[in-house]
Design a protein around this motif. Structure first.
Motif, PDB file in Angstrom:
ATOM      1  N   PRO A   1     -42.790  22.986  66.042  1.00 46.40           N
ATOM      2  CA  PRO A   1     -43.299  23.879  65.231  1.00 46.40           C
ATOM      3  C   PRO A   1     -43.510  23.971  63.948  1.00 46.40           C
ATOM      4  O   PRO A   1     -44.399  24.772  63.190  1.00 46.40           O
ATOM      5  N   PHE A   2     -42.061  23.542  63.564  1.00 40.99           N
ATOM      6  CA  PHE A   2     -41.992  24.289  61.848  1.00 40.99           C
ATOM      7  C   PHE A   2     -43.153  23.632  61.355  1.00 40.99           C
ATOM      8  O   PHE A   2     -44.151  22.913  60.271  1.00 40.99           O
ATOM      9  N   ILE A   3     -43.276  21.654  62.032  1.00 42.77           N
ATOM     10  CA  ILE A   3     -44.138  20.327  61.043  1.00 42.77           C
ATOM     11  C   ILE A   3     -46.072  21.055  60.985  1.00 42.77           C
ATOM     12  O   ILE A   3     -46.306  20.801  60.429  1.00 42.77           O
ATOM     13  N   ARG A   4     -46.201  21.731  62.593  1.00 44.65           N
ATOM     14  CA  ARG A   4     -47.551  21.789  62.696  1.00 44.65           C
ATOM     15  C   ARG A   4     -47.983  22.980  61.959  1.00 44.65           C
ATOM     16  O   ARG A   4     -48.829  23.145  61.192  1.00 44.65           O
ATOM     17  N   ASN A   5     -47.028  23.800  60.935  1.00 44.37           N
ATOM     18  CA  ASN A   5     -47.074  24.737  60.125  1.00 44.37           C
ATOM     19  C   ASN A   5     -47.090  24.839  58.375  1.00 44.37           C
ATOM     20  O   ASN A   5     -48.061  25.267  58.509  1.00 44.37           O
ATOM     21  N   PHE A   6     -46.700  23.474  59.178  1.00 39.85           N
ATOM     22  CA  PHE A   6     -46.473  22.758  57.621  1.00 39.85           C
ATOM     23  C   PHE A   6     -47.593  22.596  56.771  1.00 39.85           C
ATOM     24  O   PHE A   6     -47.634  21.889  55.972  1.00 39.85           O
ATOM     25  N   ALA A   7     -48.225  21.768  58.005  1.00 44.95           N
ATOM     26  CA  ALA A   7     -49.836  20.727  58.276  1.00 44.95           C
ATOM     27  C   ALA A   7     -50.722  21.810  58.115  1.00 44.95           C
ATOM     28  O   ALA A   7     -51.065  21.425  57.093  1.00 44.95           O
ATOM     29  N   GLY A   8     -50.652  22.603  58.188  1.00 44.28           N
ATOM     30  CA  GLY A   8     -51.423  23.931  58.545  1.00 44.28           C
ATOM     31  C   GLY A   8     -51.346  24.491  56.472  1.00 44.28           C
ATOM     32  O   GLY A   8     -52.460  24.885  56.418  1.00 44.28           O
ATOM     33  N   TYR A   9     -50.509  24.836  56.608  1.00 45.78           N
ATOM     34  CA  TYR A   9     -50.200  25.414  54.768  1.00 45.78           C
ATOM     35  C   TYR A   9     -50.706  24.770  54.098  1.00 45.78           C
ATOM     36  O   TYR A   9     -50.862  25.201  53.165  1.00 45.78           O
ATOM     37  N   ILE A  10     -50.196  23.311  54.073  1.00 44.20           N
ATOM     38  CA  ILE A  10     -50.758  21.986  52.843  1.00 44.20           C
ATOM     39  C   ILE A  10     -51.946  21.959  53.331  1.00 44.20           C
ATOM     40  O   ILE A  10     -52.640  21.634  52.160  1.00 44.20           O
ATOM     41  N   LYS A  11     -52.691  21.966  53.981  1.00 37.97           N
ATOM     42  CA  LYS A  11     -54.453  21.225  54.003  1.00 37.97           C
ATOM     43  C   LYS A  11     -55.393  22.150  53.407  1.00 37.97           C
ATOM     44  O   LYS A  11     -55.395  22.636  52.716  1.00 37.97           O
ATOM     45  N   SER A  12     -56.337  20.434  53.400  1.00 37.26           N
ATOM     46  CA  SER A  12     -57.335  20.906  51.944  1.00 37.26           C
ATOM     47  C   SER A  12     -58.218  20.288  52.715  1.00 37.26           C
ATOM     48  O   SER A  12     -58.532  19.656  54.248  1.00 37.26           O
ATOM     49  N   ASP A  13     -59.169  19.850  51.858  1.00 32.04           N
ATOM     50  CA  ASP A  13     -60.822  19.665  52.705  1.00 32.04           C
ATOM     51  C   ASP A  13     -60.349  17.617  53.222  1.00 32.04           C
ATOM     52  O   ASP A  13     -60.270  17.037  53.636  1.00 32.04           O
ATOM     53  N   VAL A  14     -58.864  17.494  51.936  1.00 29.76           N
ATOM     54  CA  VAL A  14     -58.986  15.745  51.927  1.00 29.76           C
ATOM     55  C   VAL A  14     -57.369  16.115  51.800  1.00 29.76           C
ATOM     56  O   VAL A  14     -56.950  16.958  50.828  1.00 29.76           O
ATOM     57  N   VAL A  15     -56.776  15.481  52.212  1.00 29.48           N
ATOM     58  CA  VAL A  15     -55.760  14.915  51.900  1.00 29.48           C
ATOM     59  C   VAL A  15     -55.242  13.529  51.656  1.00 29.48           C
ATOM     60  O   VAL A  15     -55.335  12.048  52.291  1.00 29.48           O
ATOM     61  N   TYR A  16     -54.951  13.615  50.411  1.00 24.11           N
ATOM     62  CA  TYR A  16     -54.258  11.842  49.969  1.00 24.11           C
ATOM     63  C   TYR A  16     -53.147  11.898  49.960  1.00 24.11           C
ATOM     64  O   TYR A  16     -52.155  12.609  49.933  1.00 24.11           O
ATOM     65  N   VAL A  17     -52.690  10.061  50.874  1.00 19.07           N
ATOM     66  CA  VAL A  17     -51.298  10.299  51.418  1.00 19.07           C
ATOM     67  C   VAL A  17     -50.805   9.028  50.199  1.00 19.07           C
ATOM     68  O   VAL A  17     -51.515   7.747  50.611  1.00 19.07           O
ATOM     69  N   ASP A  18     -49.742   9.142  49.635  1.00 15.92           N
ATOM     70  CA  ASP A  18     -48.842   8.204  48.628  1.00 15.92           C
ATOM     71  C   ASP A  18     -47.954   7.157  48.984  1.00 15.92           C
ATOM     72  O   ASP A  18     -47.321   7.398  49.780  1.00 15.92           O
ATOM     73  N   GLU A  19     -49.056   5.734  49.655  1.00 15.55           N
ATOM     74  CA  GLU A  19     -47.845   4.893  50.567  1.00 15.55           C
ATOM     75  C   GLU A  19     -48.003   3.805  49.564  1.00 15.55           C
ATOM     76  O   GLU A  19     -46.948   2.767  49.726  1.00 15.55           O
ATOM     77  N   ALA A  20     -48.129   4.204  48.203  1.00 14.59           N
ATOM     78  CA  ALA A  20     -48.039   3.297  47.347  1.00 14.59           C
ATOM     79  C   ALA A  20     -46.185   2.989  47.025  1.00 14.59           C
ATOM     80  O   ALA A  20     -46.159   1.972  46.687  1.00 14.59           O
ATOM     81  N   HIS A  21     -45.937   3.911  46.709  1.00 15.48           N
ATOM     82  CA  HIS A  21     -44.701   3.891  46.287  1.00 15.48           C
ATOM     83  C   HIS A  21     -43.462   4.114  47.590  1.00 15.48           C
ATOM     84  O   HIS A  21     -42.251   4.413  47.234  1.00 15.48           O
ATOM     85  N   HIS A  22     -43.886   3.440  48.972  1.00 14.90           N
ATOM     86  CA  HIS A  22     -43.056   2.560  49.995  1.00 14.90           C
ATOM     87  C   HIS A  22     -43.082   1.479  48.994  1.00 14.90           C
ATOM     88  O   HIS A  22     -43.763   0.646  49.658  1.00 14.90           O
ATOM     89  N   SER A  23     -41.335   1.629  48.886  1.00 12.19           N
ATOM     90  CA  SER A  23     -41.482  -0.281  48.561  1.00 12.19           C
ATOM     91  C   SER A  23     -41.401  -1.322  49.822  1.00 12.19           C
ATOM     92  O   SER A  23     -41.512  -2.387  49.687  1.00 12.19           O
ATOM     93  N   ASN A  24     -41.277  -0.659  50.827  1.00  5.36           N
ATOM     94  CA  ASN A  24     -41.637  -1.832  52.373  1.00  5.36           C
ATOM     95  C   ASN A  24     -42.512  -1.839  52.794  1.00  5.36           C
ATOM     96  O   ASN A  24     -42.901  -1.807  54.007  1.00  5.36           O
TER      97      ASN A  24
END
Length: 336
Positions: free
Chosen positions: A219-242
């Motif tokens: 329930p919280f994760i769903r709320n959070f996804a709606g809270y931070i939403k915008s037209d585009v969400v850029y997800v940083d995968e470049a700073h995961h070492s593995n």
């Protein structure tokens, strides 16, 4: 015969509308990656984001990607590689353009960005101890969520070896008897800061969003996804070492029947049928050929019979050509 052709065209058009799409995807075992379907990945959280917005993974440094030229939301989840000064400058520009930075970290490299942005808030890098927990003290339970949008349907939020935020007020807190150092007090786990024309959202436990915790915190994760939403969400995968994709594959997306688009398909075929059956198509072809013949005769000074013979050699029907020539000579309207 023609009815069968039109029926086939309609059926094919509707098939194109509803046929499944195959979309390429890749997988990784990196902690907190939206492409990791394992217990330590965040693919379930990623699916919720895909429902809310266009999600674009960033797998190169921010300055190479040009994040500063873009708008939307930049999500950084559990980074463990450092950020260069050039990358932090890109984040500044992104925020100045009105973007939202969502930085979710506990003991990683998120403070590199906060220092570079010259804000007072920091991730403590220390785990608080609380008397309210699930299983053991590594899984504290929180009930104080002051933002109503985030708290809808949430009885409690279970953390997983969290950090806390210092130097800022919060919208989600530990209990009032949580201990960090020697003093028991409530400590913020989520904070929101204004920066330039944008804002920064901080959350001090990326493990809340992993697949292993999803059922307990959905329930919280769903709320959070709606809270931070915008037209585009850029997800940083470049700073995961593995972050090393180990497999490629495809996911099949099934599309629902769209009545309006199906109507346009049928309408298009109907218009085509009217044009063909009324002779408008043939009339247009004759007019075009008439103009073409006239141009050839004008430019090359050839007789009509010579032109007919040349076109006959190229495979055109002599009878139709003779009919057109006759109509040109008599001035009769084509198709009459």
């Amino acid at each position: 015969m023609r009815r069968a052709v039109y029926a086939i065209m309609i059926a094919f058009g509707i098939f194109i509308l509803v046929m499944p799409l195959s979309v390429p995807v890749f997988y990784t075992s990196a902690d907190f990656s939206l492409f990791n379907t394992g217990w330590n990945g965040a693919s379930s959280f990623g699916k919720l984001l895909y429902e809310e917005a266009d999600v674009i993974p960033v797998i190169t440094p921010f300055n190479s990607f040009g994040i500063g030229e873009r708008t939307g939301t930049l999500l950084i989840l559990g980074p463990d590689l450092g950020y260069s000064s050039a990358e932090i400058e890109e984040v500044k520009r992104f925020l100045d353009n009105g973007g939202t930075l969502v930085l979710i970290d506990d003991f990683g490299t998120g403070n590199d960005i906060l220092k570079g942005l010259n804000v007072t808030a920091r991730f403590s890098g220390l785990q608080p101890l609380d008397v309210f927990y699930s299983k053991n003290y590594n899984f504290p339970e929180l009930v104080r969520i002051t933002d109503p949008q985030l708290g809808v349907g949430v009885d409690k939020l279970i953390l997983n070896v969290p950090s806390v935020i210092v130097g800022a007020e919060g919208s989600i807190y530990t209990s009032k008897v949580a201990i960090l150092g020697n003093n028991p007090r409530q400590l913020p786990v989520m904070s929101e800061l204004s920066y330039g024309n944008g804002k920064i959202i901080l959350f001090s436990d990326p493990s809340v969003f992993i697949n292993d915790m999803f059922d307990r915190n959905e329930p919280f994760i769903r709320n959070f996804a709606g809270y931070i939403k915008s037209d585009v969400v850029y997800v940083d995968e470049a700073h995961h070492s593995n972050f090393n994709p180990y497999a490629m594959g495809t996911v099949v997306i099934r599309r629902s029947f769209d009545r309006m688009k199906a109507f346009y398909v049928i309408l298009g075929v109907a218009v085509l049928a009217i044009i063909v059956e009324s002779g408008l198509a043939l009339e247009g072809a004759k007019r075009f050929l008439n103009l073409l013949l006239g141009k050839i005769l004008k430019e090359e000074g050839k007789s009509l019979d010579e032109v007919v013979e040349e076109l006959k050699k190229e495979g055109y029907d002599e009878k139709i050509l003779r009919k057109i020539v006759k109509e040109m000579k008599t001035g009769k309207k084509l198709g009459g």
